[in-house]
Design a protein around this motif. Structure first.
Motif, mmCIF file in Angstrom:
data_model
loop_
_atom_site.group_PDB
_atom_site.id
_atom_site.type_symbol
_atom_site.label_atom_id
_atom_site.label_comp_id
_atom_site.label_asym_id
_atom_site.label_seq_id
_atom_site.Cartn_x
_atom_site.Cartn_y
_atom_site.Cartn_z
ATOM 1 N N GLN A 25 0.818 -1.209 0.000
ATOM 2 C CA GLN A 25 0.000 0.000 0.000
ATOM 3 C C GLN A 25 0.857 1.267 0.000
ATOM 4 O O GLN A 25 0.328 2.370 0.075
ATOM 5 C CB GLN A 25 -0.932 0.013 1.216
ATOM 6 N N ILE A 42 3.623 3.742 -2.028
ATOM 7 C CA ILE A 42 4.005 4.076 -3.406
ATOM 8 C C ILE A 42 5.404 3.515 -3.660
ATOM 9 O O ILE A 42 6.325 3.744 -2.866
ATOM 10 C CB ILE A 42 3.981 5.597 -3.612
ATOM 11 N N SER A 75 -3.271 3.481 3.425
ATOM 12 C CA SER A 75 -2.858 3.266 2.039
ATOM 13 C C SER A 75 -2.537 4.597 1.380
ATOM 14 O O SER A 75 -3.236 5.589 1.585
ATOM 15 C CB SER A 75 -3.960 2.546 1.254
ATOM 16 N N ALA A 104 -1.370 3.971 -2.012
ATOM 17 C CA ALA A 104 -1.374 3.467 -3.381
ATOM 18 C C ALA A 104 -2.783 3.342 -3.956
ATOM 19 O O ALA A 104 -2.931 3.134 -5.163
ATOM 20 C CB ALA A 104 -0.685 2.093 -3.433
ATOM 21 N N PRO A 116 0.399 3.123 -9.122
ATOM 22 C CA PRO A 116 1.073 3.985 -8.138
ATOM 23 C C PRO A 116 2.547 4.200 -8.458
ATOM 24 O O PRO A 116 3.286 3.269 -8.796
ATOM 25 C CB PRO A 116 0.902 3.213 -6.825
ATOM 26 N N GLU A 142 4.616 11.075 -9.402
ATOM 27 C CA GLU A 142 3.783 10.237 -10.274
ATOM 28 C C GLU A 142 3.157 11.105 -11.361
ATOM 29 O O GLU A 142 2.565 12.142 -11.071
ATOM 30 C CB GLU A 142 2.698 9.570 -9.427
#
Length: 608
Positions: A151, A153, A183, A185, A215, A254
């Protein structure tokens, strides 16, 4: 914690301390009361009323018991105050442990309630410990959250005392308190970050339609505006990309693609493939498959690294996407035109262009350069053929739908509510049809009308089984009720209309056929004129005559015709002798009642 919880813990501790101090049995009822104003503790125990006390822990004299309850008798049980003068060190230690335990339980219950309300929301915490398996994060209300490795990244590393944000994905009740799973992700984490950074999303002016995310690598977000004049993509990106950059930084760099949602799947899929430019999108709605055609220089961009862009676009749109270059698509189209029978008309229409397209594909196969004009010709050729294929497919679907509607119209609706066993099929045939998802009698009747060969093609269904199915389908009737033997309704042979104004003629209008030049009009048959009932005039009844009055005035107008009488005679029923006509007030119409002969019995007045 609420004051009542602490007082309850104190009372429970006093009860435990009393039992420990006097060595009371667990079966004896003991309760404690704490005065919230003075703090005075009083302990009450249940004791038996006796004449002489031998055991002070469980017995009390009648005199002392009647001070509390004047109606108590010997042998009864009474609640008597039994507060010890001094609990002692062991009892005090017991009370302290009970109070601490109750307070911990109350804290856990409050934590559980608080974080269950926060489910799916962003929380902020401090990293207390981190290892390759999971990270422990300190949260509000002295609670701890666990973030598993899957969970997090990918690429993120946490150090102790780092502050981070995450969403609460799950809350479970554990033996040591609530177990909170965090979490970073999950795609909901990206949704909550957008709501925090973009006020238009928080206030509902811009709506997030779908999110597809891998992720730490890339994410695609489809947004739409709920008010005219609002640019949803610009609102999410912000001035000079300030809003989206803050989210990218939070998500460990990201990449995020913001696209505008569109109700048209073709436009929506074209934008979802961005940043690649799309030449054409062709849908197969039956299989929910989209074929996306792009130019050669856009193919790698449309597919993405390891197919990531195409994969995210498929998740975002919920369509299975097949990406082809224009050269590959043109080659596949030529092959289909030569192999598929349904493409013959298209091949005939495109016969002048096939030679040129084949020449361009041959040049590409030999490695020779292709001009931009030739690429454009390939794209236009693919577009024309694909559009004709889609139109042909839609026409076929329309014809099939009409056939389906026509076939279904001949089947009663009740048949689709009746289970398959009403057809009384052989057991092995019934089992085969049930396994083939024929659950109702209507499903089987529809399949037999549309395509009997499809039923015959099932494994285990042969000619004999088909005969049994056809017989059951033919003999079974749905929604047809047996006619009542006591009373039948005979429709009136003629209707009488009463006009509000006096009429000039009472002779019914007759359609006279056109006559050739010099041809004389035929004479009316005397029998037909004699059988024509005399009409009712307005002078006889008045303009507002009821149907019952008309019937009483001219009952012969409502009798069956000679043809209808013949039909009754053919059925073996003496229509003229056994039919009586009368006006039914409940129905508001003329009905004919018949006599029915039961065996050799004579007719009676009760047999109507």
């Amino acid at each position: 914690l609420p004051k009542e919880i602490i007082l309850g813990a104190l009372e429970s501790a006093m009860v435990s301390a009393y039992r420990r101090a006097v060595n009371a049995s667990s079966a004896q009822h003991v309760e404690a009361k704490v005065d919230p104003e003075t703090g005075k503790v009083m302990v009450f125990a249940e004791k038996e009323v006796v004449e002489e006390v031998q055991e002070e822990r469980t017995e009390v004299t009648l005199e002392d018991a009647r001070k509390v309850n004047p109606t108590v008798q010997l042998g009864d049980m009474a609640i008597i105050e039994s507060t010890p003068q001094n609990f002692g060190r062991v009892a005090a230690q017991t009370a302290r442990q009970v109070i601490q335990q109750r307070i911990r339980e109350a804290e856990r219950s409050a934590q559980m309630t608080y974080f269950e309300r926060q489910l799916g929301e962003i929380v902020s915490g401090v990293v207390q410990a981190s290892n390759p398996q999971n990270s422990t994060v300190g949260l509000d209300m002295k609670a701890e959250g666990i973030m598993p490795a899957n969970q997090r990244i990918p690429g993120e590393k946490f150090r102790v005392h780092d502050r981070l944000r995450a969403i609460i994905m799950e809350v479970k009740d554990g033996s040591r308190g609530p177990q909170i799973i965090l979490s970073r992700a999950h795609r909901t984490f990206l949704r909550r970050l957008l709501e925090n950074e973009v006020p238009e999303i928080y206030h509902g002016i811009v709506e997030i339609r779908a999110i597809a995310r891998e992720p730490g690598q890339r994410a695609k977000v489809a947004v739409s505006a709920t008010q005219p004049g609002v640019d949803p993509v610009g609102a999410c990106v912000g001035v000079k990309g300030m809003r989206i950059q803050a989210i990218v930084k939070e998500l460990h760099d990201e990449k995020i693609d913001i696209i505008e949602w569109n109700p048209d799947p073709v436009i929506y899929i074209s934008k979802a493939i961005s940043p690649a430019r799309v030449s054409g999108v062709y849908l197969n709605e039956a299989e929910k498959t989209a074929t996306v055609v792009v130019m050669e220089d856009q193919l790698s961009l449309a597919i993405g690294r390891d197919g990531q862009n195409a994969r995210l676009a498929a998740k975002l749109t919920s369509w299975r996407i097949d990406i082809k270059s224009v050269v590959e698509a043109a080659g596949d189209t030529l092959g289909r035109m030569h192999s598929e029978p349904g493409m013959r008309l298209t091949a005939e229409l495109e016969k002048d262009n096939v030679a040129r397209i084949s020449e361009i594909l041959a040049k590409k196969a030999e490695g020779r350069p292709i001009t931009p004009e030739e690429y454009t010709a390939l794209a236009q050729f693919v577009d024309r053929v694909e559009r004709r294929s889609i139109e042909r497919q839609r026409a076929e679907e329309k014809v099939n739908a009409e056939k389906m509607a026509e076939a279904r119209a001949g089947i009663p609706d009740v048949a689709f509510e009746q289970p398959l066993d009403v057809l009384e099929l052989p057991e092995h045939v019934f089992n085969i049809l049930t396994e083939a998802d024929y659950t109702t009698a209507g499903d089987l009747l529809l399949a037999m009308k549309l395509s009997p060969d499809r039923v015959l093609g099932l494994a285990g269904i042969g000619p004999k089984a088909m005969q049994a199915i056809e017989k059951a389908v033919t003999e079974t009737r749905f929604g047809v009720e047996a006619a009542a033997p006591v009373e039948e309704v005979v429709e009136p042979a003629a209707a009488v209309e009463v006009e509000a104004a006096p009429v000039e003629t009472e002779v019914p209008t007759e359609v006279v056929p056109e006559l050739a030049e010099g041809e004389a009009a035929p004479e009316a048959a005397p029998e037909a004129l004699a059988e024509t009932p005399e009409p009712v005039t307005v002078e006889e009844t008045g303009p507002e005559a009821t149907f019952e009055e008309l019937f009483k005035l001219r009952p012969e107008n409502f009798k069956p015709t000679a043809e209808e009488e013949d039909k009754l005679d053919k059925k073996g029923k003496k229509g003229k002798k056994s039919v009586e006509y009368q006006f039914d007030e409940d129905r508001g119409e003329v009905v004919g009642r018949k006599k029915h002969k039961r065996g050799d019995a004579e007719w009676t007045g009760e047999d109507w």
